[in-house]
Each structure stands twice: as structure tokens, then as C-alpha cells.
Design an enzyme around this catalytic site. Sequence first.
Site, mmCIF file in Angstrom:
data_model
loop_
_atom_site.group_PDB
_atom_site.id
_atom_site.type_symbol
_atom_site.label_atom_id
_atom_site.label_comp_id
_atom_site.label_asym_id
_atom_site.label_seq_id
_atom_site.Cartn_x
_atom_site.Cartn_y
_atom_site.Cartn_z
ATOM 1 C CB ILE A 193 -5.459 4.168 -2.031
ATOM 2 C CG1 ILE A 193 -5.073 4.504 -0.581
ATOM 3 C CG2 ILE A 193 -5.283 5.368 -2.962
ATOM 4 C CD1 ILE A 193 -5.860 5.610 0.081
ATOM 5 C CB SER B 71 -0.322 -1.091 4.142
ATOM 6 O OG SER B 71 -1.648 -1.581 4.177
ATOM 7 C CE1 TYR C 129 1.297 -4.501 0.300
ATOM 8 C CE2 TYR C 129 -0.411 -4.442 1.989
ATOM 9 C CZ TYR C 129 0.310 -3.818 0.981
ATOM 10 O OH TYR C 129 0.042 -2.505 0.659
HETATM 11 P P1 NAP Z 1 0.507 0.141 -7.874
HETATM 12 O O1 NAP Z 1 -0.497 0.956 -8.593
HETATM 13 O O2 NAP Z 1 0.550 -1.319 -8.113
HETATM 14 O O3 NAP Z 1 1.966 0.789 -8.165
HETATM 15 C C1 NAP Z 1 3.108 0.171 -7.649
HETATM 16 C C2 NAP Z 1 4.326 0.897 -8.170
HETATM 17 O O4 NAP Z 1 5.496 0.227 -7.678
HETATM 18 C C3 NAP Z 1 4.435 0.915 -9.686
HETATM 19 O O5 NAP Z 1 4.984 2.123 -10.110
HETATM 20 C C4 NAP Z 1 5.376 -0.240 -9.963
HETATM 21 O O6 NAP Z 1 5.997 -0.022 -11.218
HETATM 22 C C5 NAP Z 1 6.348 -0.092 -8.788
HETATM 23 N N1 NAP Z 1 7.121 -1.287 -8.456
HETATM 24 C C6 NAP Z 1 6.656 -2.537 -8.207
HETATM 25 N N2 NAP Z 1 7.683 -3.365 -7.957
HETATM 26 C C7 NAP Z 1 8.813 -2.611 -8.025
HETATM 27 C C8 NAP Z 1 10.192 -2.887 -7.867
HETATM 28 N N3 NAP Z 1 10.642 -4.133 -7.583
HETATM 29 N N4 NAP Z 1 11.085 -1.877 -8.003
HETATM 30 C C9 NAP Z 1 10.653 -0.618 -8.315
HETATM 31 N N5 NAP Z 1 9.374 -0.298 -8.490
HETATM 32 C C10 NAP Z 1 8.465 -1.294 -8.347
HETATM 33 O O7 NAP Z 1 0.378 0.321 -6.292
HETATM 34 P P2 NAP Z 1 -0.192 1.525 -5.403
HETATM 35 O O8 NAP Z 1 -1.544 1.159 -4.997
HETATM 36 O O9 NAP Z 1 0.084 2.827 -6.036
HETATM 37 O O10 NAP Z 1 0.748 1.317 -4.113
HETATM 38 C C11 NAP Z 1 1.872 2.122 -3.845
HETATM 39 C C12 NAP Z 1 2.323 1.798 -2.428
HETATM 40 O O11 NAP Z 1 1.259 2.073 -1.511
HETATM 41 C C13 NAP Z 1 2.712 0.343 -2.214
HETATM 42 O O12 NAP Z 1 3.819 0.256 -1.359
HETATM 43 C C14 NAP Z 1 1.483 -0.229 -1.549
HETATM 44 O O13 NAP Z 1 1.789 -1.339 -0.745
HETATM 45 C C15 NAP Z 1 1.026 0.948 -0.725
HETATM 46 N N6 NAP Z 1 -0.398 0.870 -0.343
HETATM 47 C C16 NAP Z 1 -1.366 0.874 -1.302
HETATM 48 C C17 NAP Z 1 -2.689 0.799 -0.900
HETATM 49 C C18 NAP Z 1 -3.830 0.798 -1.877
HETATM 50 O O14 NAP Z 1 -4.980 0.610 -1.441
HETATM 51 N N7 NAP Z 1 -3.616 1.013 -3.152
HETATM 52 C C19 NAP Z 1 -3.012 0.698 0.468
HETATM 53 C C20 NAP Z 1 -1.988 0.708 1.387
HETATM 54 C C21 NAP Z 1 -0.677 0.795 0.970
HETATM 55 P P3 NAP Z 1 6.669 -1.228 -12.077
HETATM 56 O O15 NAP Z 1 5.679 -2.336 -12.069
HETATM 57 O O16 NAP Z 1 6.941 -0.640 -13.400
HETATM 58 O O17 NAP Z 1 7.927 -1.560 -11.368
#
Ligand code: NAP
Length: 245
Positions: free
Chosen positions: A186, A140, A153
Amino acid sequence: MLLKDKVAIVTGASRGIGWAIARRFAEEGASIMLCARNPENARSIVKELSHPVDLITCSVDVSKPEQVQEMVQKTLDKWGKIHILINNAGITRDGLLVRMSLQDWQEVIDVNLTGAFLCSKAVSKSMIQQRSGAILNITSIIGLTGNAGQSNYAASKAGMIGLTKSLARELASRSIRVNAVAPGFIETEMTSGMDQKAKEAALGQIPLGYFGKAENVAEAALFLVSDQAGYITGQVLQVDGGMVI
Ligand code: NAP
């Protein structure tokens, strides 16, 4: 077909960025092991896709070594090889330092950073044997800049960048490339809880003027794991609308 005959594991792929990556990779011909703690959601969306996908799912908590090992074995049992690992599973437990519990600190480090370590370690044996592979860590921009209220984080995401650069050096001699994508804001479930004031403040910092889509991250991921990026390793590609320049 950039990923024809490739086998990819995508963690945290039941929704958001992970799901967008899995879907895009499948369009490019990859076979996918899709994992999350509750992958049922993904199973139901797969049924709605217009094209057939070669995909299996596994219920995994990436912070648990035995579960990660089982997921990798299941992938090898099904396809015999693993070419790509996307360390995408991630969580937030925001709070100011003075109020942050050790549990909130530890959970974020365990899932975001230790999870990436465990999955990378588990696939590395197979990748080293076949002398090829691509590992991509979804970090991130917060790992680059830090953020008040997100010390856990930010530390986990900065740690992923260190992990990326170290593994890139360590595994290059076996033709395994390791890179990272650093998204900005995002539109996913992770950011949907932001209040209007926080959203407006964030938008004010984004030169392109809008939040990115999960598909924007998926395109960057596709490039970095494909042969098109064959001479790129140890890099962090920001997908942030110019937020951190
Ligand atoms: P999200 O919609 O909350 O999805 C997170 C995913 O991770 C879900 O599929 C969740 O499924 C899974 N997960 C959570 N804990 C887990 C565990 N212990 N083991 C296996 N799976 C797990 O988040 P997102 O926004 O798509 O983010 C995806 C990645 O991008 C993350 O690493 C986040 O830090 C990074 N990111 C996101 C943003 C943003 O703005 N959205 C910005 C920068 C970076 P379950 O709950 O079913 O396990």
C-alpha cells in the site's frame, strides 16, 4: 451512514492507513479517538477537511499498558462507550536474522503484536458490558507468507492473525466480532522508502499490477466493522491486488 452514533478508536492514525480509516469512519458518522505517538500531524489535517468531524486525539505508545489504559479512559470519559477498535499502529525494523538485534526484534513485537493485545484487552471490558463491539486488526500478507529480512515483522503479523482468531472465538458469545485485514503493498510512508528495484520486484508479483491506496484498506475496514458484516468473525480479508491467492 454506516457508523452513525458509533465510537471508534483507531491506533496509528496520524498518517497512512490509520488516517484513511479514521477519515472514512468519520464520513460514515463515527466519533473517533485517533491515537499515535505524535498525533499533531492528524490534528492539522483535520482542519483541512471540508466536513466537521467528531474527533479527539491522544498521544499514545500502544506498547505501554498505562498509556493504552489512559487512552481508553479518555474515550469513555468523552463518549461513554466504545464500539470499534482498529489495531493499526505498526512499525518495521527490517534485517536478516544474522544481523537482527534483539532490540529490533522486540520493538516490532511490542508495538505490532503486544500493542494489539493491550488495546484489545483495554476495550474488552466496556464491549463485554455492552454486549457488542467490533475489533479489527491490521495485519499483513507478510504474516501469511513470511518475507526474507522481515522475520520480526512477519512473526508479529502472523501473531496478530492468531490473536484475531482466538479473540473471535472467545468474545463471540458477547456479540463482539474480531476480524483482520491483511494489506499487500500500500502506498504510505512505510513503503515509500523502498528502492526502485524492490518496487519493480513487488509490482511483478501483483496481478492487478499496481500498489494499493490507504483508501482501499479503509473500505475493507469499514465493511468489516459495520453491521453489513454482522455474521463475519475470525476472518482475514486480504487487500493485496491478488498478490497472495
Ligand atoms: P505508517 O504510514 O508508517 O503509519 C504508522 C502509524 O502508526 C503512524 O500513525 C505512527 O504514528 C503509528 N505508530 C507507530 N508506532 C506506534 C506506537 N508505538 N504507538 C502508537 N502509534 C504508533 O504505516 P502504514 O503503512 O499506514 O501502516 C499501518 C498498518 O498497516 C501497520 O500495522 C502496517 O504494518 C500495516 N501494513 C501496511 C502495509 C503497507 O504496504 N503500507 C502493508 C501491510 C500492512 P507515530 O509515529 O506518530 O506514532
